[in-house]
Design a protein around this motif. Structure first.
Motif, PDB file in Angstrom:
ATOM      1  N   LEU A   1       0.833  -1.206   0.000  1.00  0.00           N
ATOM      2  CA  LEU A   1       0.000   0.000   0.000  1.00  0.00           C
ATOM      3  C   LEU A   1       0.865   1.252   0.000  1.00  0.00           C
ATOM      4  CD1 LEU A   1      -2.764   1.425   0.230  1.00  0.00           C
ATOM      5  CD2 LEU A   1      -2.611   1.116   2.713  1.00  0.00           C
ATOM      6  N   TRP A   2       1.911   1.273   0.805  1.00  0.00           N
ATOM      7  CA  TRP A   2       2.816   2.434   0.840  1.00  0.00           C
ATOM      8  C   TRP A   2       3.400   2.698  -0.545  1.00  0.00           C
ATOM      9  CZ3 TRP A   2       7.993   2.054  -0.520  1.00  0.00           C
ATOM     10  CH2 TRP A   2       8.710   3.250  -0.434  1.00  0.00           C
ATOM     11  N   ALA A   3       3.863   1.652  -1.205  1.00  0.00           N
ATOM     12  CA  ALA A   3       4.500   1.838  -2.516  1.00  0.00           C
ATOM     13  C   ALA A   3       3.510   2.415  -3.527  1.00  0.00           C
ATOM     14  CB  ALA A   3       5.059   0.504  -3.012  1.00  0.00           C
ATOM     15  N   ARG A   4       2.296   1.936  -3.519  1.00  0.00           N
ATOM     16  CA  ARG A   4       1.308   2.429  -4.485  1.00  0.00           C
ATOM     17  C   ARG A   4       0.907   3.867  -4.165  1.00  0.00           C
ATOM     18  NH1 ARG A   4      -2.512  -2.968  -5.400  1.00  0.00           N
ATOM     19  NH2 ARG A   4      -0.778  -4.357  -5.951  1.00  0.00           N
ATOM     20  N   CYS A   5       0.786   4.185  -2.890  1.00  0.00           N
ATOM     21  CA  CYS A   5       0.451   5.567  -2.522  1.00  0.00           C
ATOM     22  C   CYS A   5       1.606   6.509  -2.814  1.00  0.00           C
ATOM     23  CB  CYS A   5       0.078   5.632  -1.040  1.00  0.00           C
ATOM     24  SG  CYS A   5      -1.516   4.900  -0.638  1.00  0.00           S
ATOM     25  N   GLU A   6       2.818   6.048  -2.597  1.00  0.00           N
ATOM     26  CA  GLU A   6       3.992   6.865  -2.904  1.00  0.00           C
ATOM     27  C   GLU A   6       4.025   7.198  -4.392  1.00  0.00           C
ATOM     28  OE1 GLU A   6       7.894   8.544  -1.704  1.00  0.00           O
ATOM     29  OE2 GLU A   6       5.927   8.223  -0.815  1.00  0.00           O
ATOM     30  N   ASP A   7       3.707   6.230  -5.240  1.00  0.00           N
ATOM     31  CA  ASP A   7       3.691   6.471  -6.686  1.00  0.00           C
ATOM     32  C   ASP A   7       2.670   7.536  -7.076  1.00  0.00           C
ATOM     33  OD1 ASP A   7       5.666   4.629  -7.191  1.00  0.00           O
ATOM     34  OD2 ASP A   7       4.279   2.984  -7.655  1.00  0.00           O
ATOM     35  N   ARG A   8       1.583   7.629  -6.306  1.00  0.00           N
ATOM     36  CA  ARG A   8       0.489   8.538  -6.648  1.00  0.00           C
ATOM     37  C   ARG A   8       0.475   9.794  -5.787  1.00  0.00           C
ATOM     38  NH1 ARG A   8      -4.294   3.961  -7.652  1.00  0.00           N
ATOM     39  NH2 ARG A   8      -2.866   2.354  -8.371  1.00  0.00           N
ATOM     40  N   ASN A   9       1.537   9.977  -5.008  1.00  0.00           N
ATOM     41  CA  ASN A   9       1.643  11.162  -4.158  1.00  0.00           C
ATOM     42  C   ASN A   9       0.442  11.284  -3.214  1.00  0.00           C
ATOM     43  OD1 ASN A   9       2.877  13.508  -3.159  1.00  0.00           O
ATOM     44  ND2 ASN A   9       1.730  14.820  -4.578  1.00  0.00           N
ATOM     45  N   LEU A  10       0.067  10.174  -2.607  1.00  0.00           N
ATOM     46  CA  LEU A  10      -1.020  10.136  -1.636  1.00  0.00           C
ATOM     47  C   LEU A  10      -0.423   9.821  -0.271  1.00  0.00           C
ATOM     48  CD1 LEU A  10      -3.490   7.949  -3.737  1.00  0.00           C
ATOM     49  CD2 LEU A  10      -3.738  10.391  -3.284  1.00  0.00           C
ATOM     50  N   HIS A  11      -0.405  10.801   0.603  1.00  0.00           N
ATOM     51  CA  HIS A  11       0.242  10.624   1.899  1.00  0.00           C
ATOM     52  C   HIS A  11      -0.730  10.669   3.068  1.00  0.00           C
ATOM     53  CE1 HIS A  11       4.357  11.969   0.066  1.00  0.00           C
ATOM     54  NE2 HIS A  11       3.972  10.761  -0.324  1.00  0.00           N
ATOM     55  N   HIS A  12      -2.013  10.780   2.771  1.00  0.00           N
ATOM     56  CA  HIS A  12      -3.030  10.626   3.818  1.00  0.00           C
ATOM     57  C   HIS A  12      -3.849   9.396   3.496  1.00  0.00           C
ATOM     58  CE1 HIS A  12      -7.274  11.556   5.370  1.00  0.00           C
ATOM     59  NE2 HIS A  12      -6.588  11.011   6.353  1.00  0.00           N
ATOM     60  N   LEU A  13      -3.922   8.460   4.437  1.00  0.00           N
ATOM     61  CA  LEU A  13      -4.679   7.229   4.271  1.00  0.00           C
ATOM     62  C   LEU A  13      -5.854   7.259   5.237  1.00  0.00           C
ATOM     63  CD1 LEU A  13      -1.658   6.633   3.404  1.00  0.00           C
ATOM     64  CD2 LEU A  13      -2.152   4.241   3.860  1.00  0.00           C
ATOM     65  N   HIS A  14      -7.029   6.959   4.704  1.00  0.00           N
ATOM     66  CA  HIS A  14      -8.224   6.906   5.549  1.00  0.00           C
ATOM     67  C   HIS A  14      -8.899   5.554   5.373  1.00  0.00           C
ATOM     68  CE1 HIS A  14     -11.585   8.375   7.923  1.00  0.00           C
ATOM     69  NE2 HIS A  14     -12.391   7.807   7.039  1.00  0.00           N
ATOM     70  N   ALA A  15      -9.037   4.828   6.471  1.00  0.00           N
ATOM     71  CA  ALA A  15      -9.660   3.507   6.454  1.00  0.00           C
ATOM     72  C   ALA A  15     -11.098   3.607   6.918  1.00  0.00           C
ATOM     73  CB  ALA A  15      -8.892   2.544   7.348  1.00  0.00           C
ATOM     74  N   HIS A  16     -11.964   2.842   6.270  1.00  0.00           N
ATOM     75  CA  HIS A  16     -13.348   2.726   6.730  1.00  0.00           C
ATOM     76  C   HIS A  16     -13.481   1.396   7.461  1.00  0.00           C
ATOM     77  CE1 HIS A  16     -16.670   5.502   6.142  1.00  0.00           C
ATOM     78  NE2 HIS A  16     -15.962   6.054   5.169  1.00  0.00           N
ATOM     79  N   LEU A  17     -13.947   1.473   8.689  1.00  0.00           N
ATOM     80  CA  LEU A  17     -14.103   0.346   9.606  1.00  0.00           C
ATOM     81  C   LEU A  17     -12.753   0.025  10.267  1.00  0.00           C
ATOM     82  CD1 LEU A  17     -16.327  -1.884   7.323  1.00  0.00           C
ATOM     83  CD2 LEU A  17     -17.126  -0.445   9.189  1.00  0.00           C
TER      84      LEU A  17
END
Length: 432
Positions: A135-151
């Motif tokens: 998940l970190w690698a995919r978010c890093e590729d897309r410049n997404l540094h805030h993760l929000h989980a549901h449940l």
């Protein structure tokens, strides 16, 4: 019903407001899913407000959950973590290790140290770590540094560890994570779901009700209470329009129940209440929309009670089909033993249906007994039958309660306003 009547509705954001700058990764255990339509609704509302929201699903959603064109559209743009081939898994982990060997090893140790009690729980933490690095690698590729989980399930565990590694590898606070706490299942096993540690580790926790927030407050240290913010789920007011619930007296009144066919939803109580209505010569039909592990038991119970001629089981249906079911109904019934605040109750109220439900958890924050519907104690089919009988007997009462319910949803449970409130909270994380 203090929460509904005292909280101001959240303001509506616009694409030119704070939402337009938001970039966030939503992480869900399985997306899209039939029982998680409220997540899809929130994601699309945030995007409509101008936010960039990309969704990651820990497990690929099965084809059986793709019941509408919107489901298929969401599935096509969702990035599943599992299943994953060994080359992709190793590539992500090698990349993370090369980026920061120290952060990689420290996060692995941290994952094990934060496990609930038991060897099995520590083993599962290793799986969560493996998925978190992907998940970190995919978010890093897309410049997404805030993760929000549901449940507060696997999605939260994976988001937590991914953000922890991201923060350590970057050596700053550019990474953060949050989650939405629903309940009620997580509150049955607070240790297994590791709730206290998740609240302590998260930067923000969105609670769907005051009840949910209070339960977390009881579990965590008071220093973390400021992280807990109540934002209700919402409904699409344009999609769920009111209709006149008065029908010809020649037709039986239609009772509708929607939800997963599982023990906590209390459908056995509803069948017992329908049987009691028949004994009282109160004529009504009942439709149960949804599927689940209890379906066979419920169908057998309907036959045992000799009410199978007035009870219909539809199985799972798509969100596109739901407005038609609401339009044909006169009364909505949700006889749950435990809940958060059921979105389906909001939908029923939005279309102007009077509701009969139970006074558990967050439901009284939505429904005031005697105003937009009737609340009864859980596990009391006799009182459930009394409430249904009262509404069956009076079309005028059904109309009055239905109008009151629509007004409540308009004021406090509009998905656009709720999404704007979430966007404000997410924007606040970037101002830490």
């Amino acid at each position: 019903m203090a929460a509904v009547n005292t909280k101001p509705a959240a303001r509506r954001a616009t694409p030119s407001g704070p939402s337009a700058a938001l970039r966030t990764a939503y992480v869900v255990s399985a997306y899209p899913a039939v029982s998680h339509a409220f997540i899809q609704r929130e994601v699309r509302a945030l995007r409509a407000l101008g936010a960039t929201v990309e969704v990651f699903s820990v497990h690929r959603a099965p084809p059986s959950d793709l019941l509408s064109a919107v489901d298929a559209e969401e599935a096509a743009t969702t990035s599943p973590i599992l299943p994953i081939g060994m080359p992709d898994l190793l590539r992500s982990h090698w990349r993370a290790f090369v980026r920061s060997p120290r952060a990689y090893v420290a996060t692995l140790r941290y994952a094990v140290s934060q496990a609930p009690r038991g060897a099995r729980a520590r083993l599962w933490q290793l799986f969560y770590f493996a998925e978190a690095v992907v998940l970190w690698a995919r978010c890093e590729d897309r410049n997404l540094h805030h993760l929000h989980a549901h449940l507060a399930n696997v999605a939260a565990d994976v988001s937590w560890l991914a953000a922890h590694f991201g923060r350590m590898a970057a050596r700053d606070d550019s990474w953060c994570w949050s989650f939405t706490m629903h309940g009620c299942v997580e509150f049955w096993e607070v240790d297994r779901f590791n709730l206290a540690r998740k609240v302590a580790a998260a930067d923000l926790v969105v609670c769907i009700s005051d009840y949910t927030r209070a339960q977390l407050m009881a579990l965590c240290d008071p220093q973390h209470w400021s992280k807990l913010h109540v934002v209700h789920c919402g409904v699409e007011l344009e999609r769920y329009q009111p209709h006149d619930s008065a029908r010809s007296t020649a037709a039986p009144v239609q009772i509708l129940a929607v939800g997963r066919l599982s023990h906590e939803k209390g459908h056995l109580m509803l069948l017992a209440a329908v049987a009691e209505l028949r004994r009282r010569s109160v004529f009504a039909r009942c439709t149960l929309v949804g599927d689940g592990p209890l379906r066979g038991r419920l169908e057998a119970e309907a036959k045992r009670l000799e009410i199978e001629d007035v009870v219909t089981f539809t199985g799972a249906v798509s969100q596109d089909e739901m407005p038609a079911f609401f339009a044909r109904a006169d009364i909505f019934c949700q006889p749950s033993f435990a809940e958060g605040i059921p979105v389906v109750l909001m939908e029923a109220m939005a279309v102007g249906l009077p509701v009969v439900s139970t006074s558990v958890a967050g439901i009284p924050e939505l429904v005031t007994d005697g105003h937009a519907g009737v609340l009864v104690p859980p596990g009391r089919p006799d009182l459930l039958a009394d409430a249904l009988s009262r509404l069956v007997a009076s079309a005028d009462l059904r109309i009055a309660m239905g109008r009151a319910g629509r007004a409540i949803v308009e004021q406090h449970f509009d998905v656009v306003a709720c999404a704007a409130r979430i966007a404000d909270l997410f924007a606040g994380l970037g101002e830490r």
